[in-house]
Design an enzyme around this catalytic site. Structure first.
Site, PDB file in Angstrom:
ATOM      1  N   HIS A 106      27.237  48.832  66.483  1.00  0.00           N
ATOM      2  CA  HIS A 106      27.144  49.321  65.101  1.00  0.00           C
ATOM      3  C   HIS A 106      25.948  50.244  64.878  1.00  0.00           C
ATOM      4  CE1 HIS A 106      30.433  46.924  63.451  1.00  0.00           C
ATOM      5  NE2 HIS A 106      30.031  45.929  64.244  1.00  0.00           N
ATOM      6  N   ASP A 130      26.228  53.979  63.356  1.00  0.00           N
ATOM      7  CA  ASP A 130      25.497  54.582  62.231  1.00  0.00           C
ATOM      8  C   ASP A 130      24.945  55.953  62.611  1.00  0.00           C
ATOM      9  OD1 ASP A 130      26.033  52.363  60.733  1.00  0.00           O
ATOM     10  OD2 ASP A 130      24.041  51.459  60.975  1.00  0.00           O
ATOM     11  N   GLU A 190      34.029  55.267  57.412  1.00  0.00           N
ATOM     12  CA  GLU A 190      33.927  56.501  58.200  1.00  0.00           C
ATOM     13  C   GLU A 190      34.639  57.663  57.527  1.00  0.00           C
ATOM     14  OE1 GLU A 190      37.494  54.212  59.921  1.00  0.00           O
ATOM     15  OE2 GLU A 190      35.568  53.783  58.976  1.00  0.00           O
ATOM     16  N   ARG A 247      27.854  75.176  51.214  1.00  0.00           N
ATOM     17  CA  ARG A 247      26.787  76.148  50.970  1.00  0.00           C
ATOM     18  C   ARG A 247      26.656  76.536  49.501  1.00  0.00           C
ATOM     19  NH1 ARG A 247      29.475  78.128  55.678  1.00  0.00           N
ATOM     20  NH2 ARG A 247      28.230  77.778  57.576  1.00  0.00           N
ATOM     21  N   ASP A 286      38.024  61.998  58.162  1.00  0.00           N
ATOM     22  CA  ASP A 286      37.908  60.662  58.742  1.00  0.00           C
ATOM     23  C   ASP A 286      37.529  60.792  60.216  1.00  0.00           C
ATOM     24  OD1 ASP A 286      38.754  57.642  58.128  1.00  0.00           O
ATOM     25  OD2 ASP A 286      39.324  58.138  60.186  1.00  0.00           O
TER      26      ASP A 286
END
Length: 422
Positions: A303, A307, A334, A322, A290
């Protein structure tokens, strides 16, 4: 598998649309019967050559056999020269058979039609040479042999009217020059006079045969070109539908903002991996991430910049996924999630700490955070799946660990949890 792989439209769909529009335009304008633009013309020529190699080689071989069988005429009319004439015919036919075997297997196959014209023309020259070896009036038999040569040219070159017309007129003009250059007969008999009398009609018949054959050859080639365009259009349309189907499927499991997988996909993978790891009794780890104080970040920077921040974090996080089985996804807002099949707790915690450090090291400004830069908090949970339960307990454990990390000051990893972890 850090990110779903979606081909760029400009690299895949754009060229497909261009080809479809070009071919559709040819059909609509009635130009599918004539020469195509360079790229499609090259494809058509290659397609036509493949047809020649797969189908017309039998016709060519049969024609050579017929040409060889007519060597009986050399025995019958050749007299003292018969052995020499038969040997010449056999040598030419043998050489053409060898060429027929090797040319399709070499680079010369792309010159198939010019070489076929040369072969037919060479056989016609042999007939002209035979005429000079036999006394009149027996030589007139070989004059009539020009018509079977013309018929063979029509059959062998029927799918390329340009090559057919070139070969036909080359043989006709050569024959006319040859006849003009023949020495006159000193004492012409009735057969000689009749032969000279019907020569104009013979040539007119030959011209008529070329005209009819040219028209039929044009119709055959035009039909072949039209079929090629339509089949190519069908193939391109199918390819476009496949691409759009793949893109639609990928978009359905992709987060549009970050390009990572979305929650729907990761939940499907969780179900599959839970079952698989429960059968193999291998550990399954989840990292829940988070972005710290993201609401404050959004309020302060806007905003749009929020983004940009999420995309930057997602990109950095994906660098650590990987292995082919690893899944990086945006879980909501988020919040992100990393699924690590067959990964023990210590390895998962180590990877989580590396990600946490890497995000902080990006030094994205965050004046509303106590750390001054964008940071993340992470919770780790590891279970050996129980087939009798679902993956929900694993997610709850990771979520609990994530909030413990936040309560302890953010920008850190929490690997502590309830029982069942290993």
């Amino acid at each position: 598998m850090p990110k779903p792989s979606i081909p760029q439209e400009s690299n895949t769909l754009g060229p497909l649309e261009t080809q479809i529009n070009t071919l559709s335009g040819l059909v609509e304008k009635g130009r599918a019967r004539s020469r195509f633009p360079a790229r499609f013309e090259a494809e058509f020529v290659n397609h036509r050559l493949n047809q020649v190699l797969n189908q017309d080689l039998r016709i060519i071989a049969a024609g050579l056999i017929v040409f060889l069988v007519f060597g009986w005429a050399d025995f019958y009319f050749g007299g003292s020269r018969s052995a020499f004439m038969v040997s010449a015919r056999m040598l030419l036919t043998g050489g053409l058979f060898i060429a027929l075997f090797f040319i399709p297997r070499s680079r010369l196959r792309y010159q198939g039609y010019p070489l076929l014209v040369v072969g037919i023309y060479t056989c016609m020259l042999l007939l002209c040479w035979n005429i000079t070896q036999i006394k009149v009036p027996l030589a007139y038999f070989y004059h009539s042999g020009m018509i079977p040569m013309q018929v063979f040219a029509l059959l062998a070159l029927r799918s390329n009217y340009r090559a057919m017309l070139a070969c036909s007129f080359l043989m006709l003009f050569t024959y006319v020059i040859f006849v003009v250059m023949l020495p006159p007969v000193d004492s012409p008999d009735e057969i000689d006079r009749m032969a000279y009398a019907i020569l104009p009609f013979y040539l007119l018949f030959w011209l008529t045969l070329i005209a009819m054959g040219g028209y039929l050859s044009f119709i055959i080639e035009s039909g072949s070109r039209t079929d090629f365009v339509k089949n190519r259009l069908l193939a391109l349309e199918a390819e476009r539908l496949q691409y759009l189907g793949r893109k639609l499927q990928q978009l359905s499991v992709t987060d549009r903002l970050t390009g990572l997988f979305n929650r729907r996909y990761v939940e499907e993978r969780l179900t599959d991996e839970w079952r698989r790891c429960s059968r193999s009794q291998e550990p399954l780890s989840v990292l829940m991430l988070d972005v710290d104080s993201f609401k404050l970040y959004n309020d302060f920077y806007g905003h749009q910049q929020g983004d940009v921040c999420l995309k930057s974090v997602a990109t950095r996080m994906a660098d650590f996924c990987r292995r082919p089985g690893d899944v990086c996804a945006r879980f909501g807002g988020e919040e992100f999630l990393i699924l690590l099949p067959e990964t023990h707790k210590d390895k998962a915690c180590e990877l989580a700490q590396d990600i946490c450090n890497a995000v902080a090291a990006m030094a994205l400004p965050h004046s509303q955070s106590e750390h001054g830069v964008v940071t993340v908090s992470m919770g780790v949970a590891t279970y050996v799946p129980d087939p009798a339960t679902g993956y929900e307990s694993l997610l709850r454990e990771a979520d609990v660990a994530l909030y413990r990390a936040k309560d302890r000051g953010r920008n850190q990893v929490c690997c502590e949890g309830a029982g069942g972890q290993i």
